[in-house]
Design a protein around this motif. Structure first.
Motif, mmCIF file in Angstrom:
data_model
loop_
_atom_site.group_PDB
_atom_site.id
_atom_site.type_symbol
_atom_site.label_atom_id
_atom_site.label_comp_id
_atom_site.label_asym_id
_atom_site.label_seq_id
_atom_site.Cartn_x
_atom_site.Cartn_y
_atom_site.Cartn_z
ATOM 1 N N TYR B 134 -10.479 69.845 -20.940
ATOM 2 C CA TYR B 134 -10.857 69.246 -22.226
ATOM 3 C C TYR B 134 -11.708 67.981 -22.083
ATOM 4 O O TYR B 134 -11.966 67.288 -23.066
ATOM 5 N N ALA B 135 -12.131 67.657 -20.860
ATOM 6 C CA ALA B 135 -12.773 66.366 -20.614
ATOM 7 C C ALA B 135 -14.146 66.233 -21.272
ATOM 8 O O ALA B 135 -14.893 67.201 -21.405
ATOM 9 N N ASP B 136 -14.434 64.995 -21.700
ATOM 10 C CA ASP B 136 -15.778 64.640 -22.145
ATOM 11 C C ASP B 136 -16.557 64.045 -20.974
ATOM 12 O O ASP B 136 -17.763 64.184 -20.871
ATOM 13 N N SER B 137 -15.839 63.301 -20.124
ATOM 14 C CA SER B 137 -16.443 62.707 -18.924
ATOM 15 C C SER B 137 -15.565 62.992 -17.728
ATOM 16 O O SER B 137 -14.368 63.241 -17.885
ATOM 17 N N ALA B 160 -19.067 72.111 -14.173
ATOM 18 C CA ALA B 160 -20.229 72.639 -14.886
ATOM 19 C C ALA B 160 -20.011 74.051 -15.426
ATOM 20 O O ALA B 160 -20.810 74.541 -16.225
ATOM 21 N N SER B 161 -18.933 74.711 -14.995
ATOM 22 C CA SER B 161 -18.757 76.088 -15.455
ATOM 23 C C SER B 161 -17.403 76.383 -16.099
ATOM 24 O O SER B 161 -17.298 77.268 -16.937
ATOM 25 N N ARG B 165 -16.319 72.308 -22.547
ATOM 26 C CA ARG B 165 -17.706 72.043 -22.914
ATOM 27 C C ARG B 165 -18.652 73.095 -22.350
ATOM 28 O O ARG B 165 -19.596 73.526 -23.027
ATOM 29 N N ALA B 166 -18.415 73.499 -21.110
ATOM 30 C CA ALA B 166 -19.269 74.521 -20.497
ATOM 31 C C ALA B 166 -19.082 75.855 -21.210
ATOM 32 O O ALA B 166 -20.058 76.530 -21.544
ATOM 33 N N PRO B 171 -22.712 69.934 -25.216
ATOM 34 C CA PRO B 171 -23.328 69.046 -24.210
ATOM 35 C C PRO B 171 -22.381 68.915 -23.014
ATOM 36 O O PRO B 171 -21.172 68.823 -23.196
ATOM 37 N N PRO B 172 -22.926 68.922 -21.791
ATOM 38 C CA PRO B 172 -22.063 68.985 -20.612
ATOM 39 C C PRO B 172 -21.206 67.732 -20.427
ATOM 40 O O PRO B 172 -21.476 66.676 -20.991
#
Ligand code: ATP
Ligand code: MG
Lengths: 91, 274
Positions: B134-137, B160-161, B165-166, B171-172
């Protein structure tokens, strides 16, 4: 070359951090090409083989498509080995 | 908007828990209401580093299973205002964390907090995947060492996968490199990968460089996050990193070897400028 430079030269080749960096660059380039290949790469390879096969006789395993990442850039490398005989056949 | 940050590395023992505690404390010191969650189910450690191990009653898994409310399980830090800890469960059940369960807890935390930090376990198994999902960063904790850098690269590929978000095409996840246990003296002798080397290989922005420091063990001995040690070079480096995380432009310190005079050698603990 001064004696100091000579000694420094020897020391430099013994710097293990340089060895570490080189090993890392090689292993990471390899692993990225394994893991981060986008899905289209396989299809791209298939289509390239089809196109090339129209002009010269090539085997599937003689066409290699590879995507490498160096820093921010991606490099798409296309490697085709064309056998002598299929070139000769063209003439 | 609440922000979820995962502290991860792939490789074990590189300083994730130390960094989670230090960054969480730094954010809280800046006035942000911060929760830090231990995702290392079965190997709870964050409570020790935060010095709240004797106040653990309920844990993350209790909350997911609705055996306790979030309010009951969150431990309010005694030293730093705005700081809360959600301890890991000591269960040996590998499936104690579920994606829906974690999602629900994070959603509830987002209503209350500015920052939610997820201290990931080592490896690329379920616990690590859930910590990042669930991370944004992401803060990638890396040691200047071949296997750690390689694992960090691996983890970047997974972020990244395999994150929300992926998967949703959002947005990554923003990536930050935190280089820890750095020894400028050894780098200058050519014995250790340099900041430049690691930056060049991983190619993600550098959040901070935390020097190898005796103060980290002192902090863990006493259960006081190193950020609170006014005299510690590592503590200062973590405070700088927090500033950068908040978007401030702060030059890196403790990245070159100190040439200590004889008096400094005799009298200073760390020998770093304030
Ligand atoms: N900057 C530093 N200087 C000196 N020692 C450090 C530093 N950072 C971490 N350590 C030490 O490294 C060890 C591992 O740290 P920590 O527990 O934070 O790692 P971790 O990545 O959370 O480990 P795990 O993968 O087991 O969860 C600890 O003994 C800690 O004190
Ligand atoms: Mg840990």
């Amino acid at each position: 070359m001064s004696i100091m430079n000579y000694i420094r030269g020897i020391c430099n080749t013994n710097k293990t951090a340089n060895v570490a960096k080189e090993r890392l660059q090689i292993i990471i380039a390899h692993e990225r090409s394994q893991n981060r290949n986008p899905d289209y790469l396989h299809r791209l390879q298939q289509e390239l083989i089809e196109v090339i096969a129209k002009y010269v006789e090539v085997e599937e395993d003689q066409v290699r498509v590879q995507l490498d990442r160096i820093g921010e850039n991606s490099i798409l490398e296309l490697n085709i080995t064309i056998p002598e005989r299929s070139l000769a056949a063209q003439d | 908007m609440a922000k979820i940050i995962v502290i991860t590395s792939g490789k074990g023992g590189v300083g994730k828990t130390t960094s989670s505690a230090a960054v969480a404390t730094g954010l809280a010191l800046r006035g942000y209401k911060t929760a830090v969650i231990d995702f290392d189910v079965g190997l709870r450690n964050l409570d020790i580093i935060m010095g709240c191990e004797r106040r653990v009653v309920y844990d993350f898994v209790n909350v997911i299973n609705k055996e306790a409310s979030l309010k009951q399980a969150l431990i309010k830090d005694k030293r730093t205002q705005n700081l809360y800890i959600l301890p890991a469960s000591q269960t040996r059940d590998k499936d104690a964390l579920t994606q829906e369960g974690v999602g629900a807890v994070l959603e509830e935390l987002k209503q209350e907090f500015d920052y939610i930090l997820c201290d990931s376990p080592a490896g690329i198994e379920k616990g690590a995947l859930l910590a990042m999902y669930y991370a944004d960063s992401a803060i990638i904790v890396t040691n200047p060492e071949v296997s750690s850098v390689r694992d960090s690269d691996r983890i970047l590929g997974i972020i990244a996968s395999k994150t929300r978000r992926a998967e949703l095409g959002l947005p990554p996840v923003t990536e930050h490199l935190l280089l820890t246990r750095y020894s400028p003296t050894r780098v200058e002798k050519g014995e250790m990968l340099s900041i430049q080397d690691v930056k060049e290989i991983l190619a993600i922005p550098l959040l901070g460089v935390i020097p190898e420091s005796e103060s980290v063990l002192r902090a863990s001995n006493t259960g006081v996050p190193v950020t609170l040690d006014e005299n510690s070079d590592a503590g200062k480096a973590y405070r700088d990193a927090v500033g950068r995380l908040l978007g401030e432009d702060i030059p890196h310190r403790f990245t070159t070897a100190q040439k200590k005079g004889i008096f400094q050698k005799l009298f200073s603990r760390e020998g770093a400028p304030a």
